[in-house]
Write an enzyme that holds these catalytic residues in place. Structure first.
Site, PDB file in Angstrom:
ATOM      1  N   LEU A  83       0.823  -1.204   0.000  1.00 32.44           N
ATOM      2  CA  LEU A  83       0.000   0.000   0.000  1.00 32.44           C
ATOM      3  C   LEU A  83       0.865   1.266   0.000  1.00 32.44           C
ATOM      4  O   LEU A  83       2.041   1.230   0.382  1.00 32.44           O
ATOM      5  CB  LEU A  83      -0.931  -0.030   1.212  1.00 32.44           C
ATOM      6  CG  LEU A  83      -1.869  -1.251   1.254  1.00 32.44           C
ATOM      7  CD1 LEU A  83      -2.444  -1.460   2.653  1.00 32.44           C
ATOM      8  CD2 LEU A  83      -2.979  -1.098   0.225  1.00 32.44           C
ATOM      9  N   PRO A  84       0.285   2.410  -0.401  1.00 29.97           N
ATOM     10  CA  PRO A  84       1.108   3.608  -0.650  1.00 29.97           C
ATOM     11  C   PRO A  84       1.667   4.329   0.562  1.00 29.97           C
ATOM     12  O   PRO A  84       2.765   4.886   0.485  1.00 29.97           O
ATOM     13  CB  PRO A  84       0.139   4.542  -1.411  1.00 29.97           C
ATOM     14  CG  PRO A  84      -0.944   3.670  -1.927  1.00 29.97           C
ATOM     15  CD  PRO A  84      -1.081   2.569  -0.931  1.00 29.97           C
ATOM     16  N   THR A 114       6.042   0.364   2.651  1.00 31.00           N
ATOM     17  CA  THR A 114       7.036   1.125   3.406  1.00 31.00           C
ATOM     18  C   THR A 114       6.308   2.241   4.134  1.00 31.00           C
ATOM     19  O   THR A 114       5.768   3.153   3.503  1.00 31.00           O
ATOM     20  CB  THR A 114       8.106   1.717   2.486  1.00 31.00           C
ATOM     21  OG1 THR A 114       8.767   0.651   1.788  1.00 31.00           O
ATOM     22  CG2 THR A 114       9.140   2.495   3.293  1.00 31.00           C
ATOM     23  N   LYS A 189      14.188  -0.609   6.340  1.00 24.08           N
ATOM     24  CA  LYS A 189      13.830  -0.217   4.970  1.00 24.08           C
ATOM     25  C   LYS A 189      14.031   1.275   4.753  1.00 24.08           C
ATOM     26  O   LYS A 189      14.497   1.705   3.694  1.00 24.08           O
ATOM     27  CB  LYS A 189      12.384  -0.596   4.677  1.00 24.08           C
ATOM     28  CG  LYS A 189      11.879  -0.134   3.308  1.00 24.08           C
ATOM     29  CD  LYS A 189      12.707  -0.713   2.157  1.00 24.08           C
ATOM     30  CE  LYS A 189      12.335  -0.096   0.806  1.00 24.08           C
ATOM     31  NZ  LYS A 189      10.934  -0.294   0.439  1.00 24.08           N
ATOM     32  N   LYS A 258       8.264  10.461   0.053  1.00 20.87           N
ATOM     33  CA  LYS A 258       7.508   9.982   1.224  1.00 20.87           C
ATOM     34  C   LYS A 258       8.406   9.202   2.169  1.00 20.87           C
ATOM     35  O   LYS A 258       8.395   9.409   3.389  1.00 20.87           O
ATOM     36  CB  LYS A 258       6.332   9.126   0.750  1.00 20.87           C
ATOM     37  CG  LYS A 258       5.459   8.550   1.866  1.00 20.87           C
ATOM     38  CD  LYS A 258       5.820   7.105   2.217  1.00 20.87           C
ATOM     39  CE  LYS A 258       5.579   6.147   1.060  1.00 20.87           C
ATOM     40  NZ  LYS A 258       5.882   4.733   1.451  1.00 20.87           N
TER      41      LYS A 258
END
Length: 321
Positions: A83-84, A114, A189, A258
């Site tokens: 998912l974003p 992430t 990550k 992001k």
């Protein structure tokens, strides 16, 4: 304790391919490729996405198209999501019609998105109250890795949950690492993506300078990748993206920004100075301001190319001035 598997590094529970039910939520560039691999592996896969075309594509491949996250996870043994951003992860798992509403006790979820470590821990805590396991398990190696099943997967959460879902993850990644408790997968990550961003800006800045000064791009590339300047970004991503005529998009620049924001937010809590990381984030924000947000993160090179009046290609050499 961390545990890394190169598809032979741990002894997973019995592989239940063919009988296990898997839900996959989020069918973007990465998700649809990962979901397709699980269908091809023989799992009974239910999928959900807000994009009807993405749902139809996976349905045609053999998956069941669900009407909501709750519908997708009904009776699922394993739940995966790609998912974003953190807000969408929280809504999909904990919101109305979400995973918590539909999942059965004993299921194990792995969020491959992430996001920030705090949201991962919050989702884990909420699911645990209903006896649903949860790993934050972000991935690296991009669209190509998702296509080929060679992703690097870094998972935070309990050892039991990691061991149970490992046979499913083996169809998606070739380097699967249990890095620690909930939230640590996300933290690793974010560190990975910050270094990738630094390497991308460094390679862009230096190679554009060399081109502007009159160096042949292919010669410069060959020398740099054979010496101490070599990096995965330079040796792999630049030939596939930057030096290509069409400059395709895999991992978008918007998504990179992001992730850099999330990294710096986490870094603020450590009081470690972030001189280089902060400057690199500003270069990416400049690229966003120039309309490059939807393009591949490597398109940050165009910030430098536009200033220098050159384009990095293998087939022509600019004249030095």
């Amino acid at each position: 304790m961390s545990n890394t598997s190169e598809n032979n590094g741990i002894n997973p529970v019995q592989n239940t391919t063919g009988s296990a039910k898997v839900a996959f939520i989020g069918l973007g560039n990465m998700g649809r490729r990962m979901a397709a691999r699980l269908v091809d592996a023989g799992y009974k896969v239910a999928v959900f996405d807000t994009n009807p075309a993405a749902l139809q594509s996976l349905e045609e491949a053999g998956a069941r198209a669900a009407s909501s996250p709750a519908d997708a996870v009904a009776d699922a043994d394993f739940i995966l999501s790609s998912l974003p951003n953190p807000a969408i992860v929280e809504a999909v798992y904990l919101g109305k019609g979400g995973v918590l509403e539909g999942a059965k006790p004993g299921a194990v979820a792995a969020d491959l998105s992430t996001i920030d470590p705090a949201t991962a821990v919050s989702v884990r805590d909420a699911l645990a109250l209903s006896d649903i396991g949860f790993l934050d398990a972000p991935v690296s190696r991009g669209v190509q890795g998702a296509e080929n099943g060679t992703l690097a997967i870094m998972a935070g959460g309990s050892t039991d949950d990691f061991t149970r879902i490992h046979p499913v993850l083996e169809h998606l990644g070739s380097a699967i690492t249990h890095v620690g408790a909930s939230g640590t997968g996300q933290l690793v990550k974010l560190c990975n993506n910050m270094i990738s961003a630094i390497n991308t800006v460094a390679a862009s800045e230096v190679m554009v300078m060399g081109r502007r000064a009159g160096l042949d791009t292919k010669t410069m590339y060959d020398v740099l990748t054979s010496g101490s300047a070599e990096s995965h970004i330079l040796s792999s991503y630049f030939p596939r993206v930057v030096f290509s005529e069409e400059r395709p998009t895999g991992f978008s620049l918007d998504f990179m920004v992001k992730d850099l924001d999330l990294f710096l937010s986490a870094a603020n809590k450590t009081e470690v100075p972030m001189f280089l990381s902060g400057a690199v984030r500003q270069v990416f924000r400049l690229a966003q301001g120039q309309g490059l947000g939807s393009r591949d993160s490597c398109h940050v090179v165009e910030v430098y190319e536009q200033t220098a009046g050159v384009r990095l290609k293998f087939d022509e050499t600019p004249s030095a001035e």
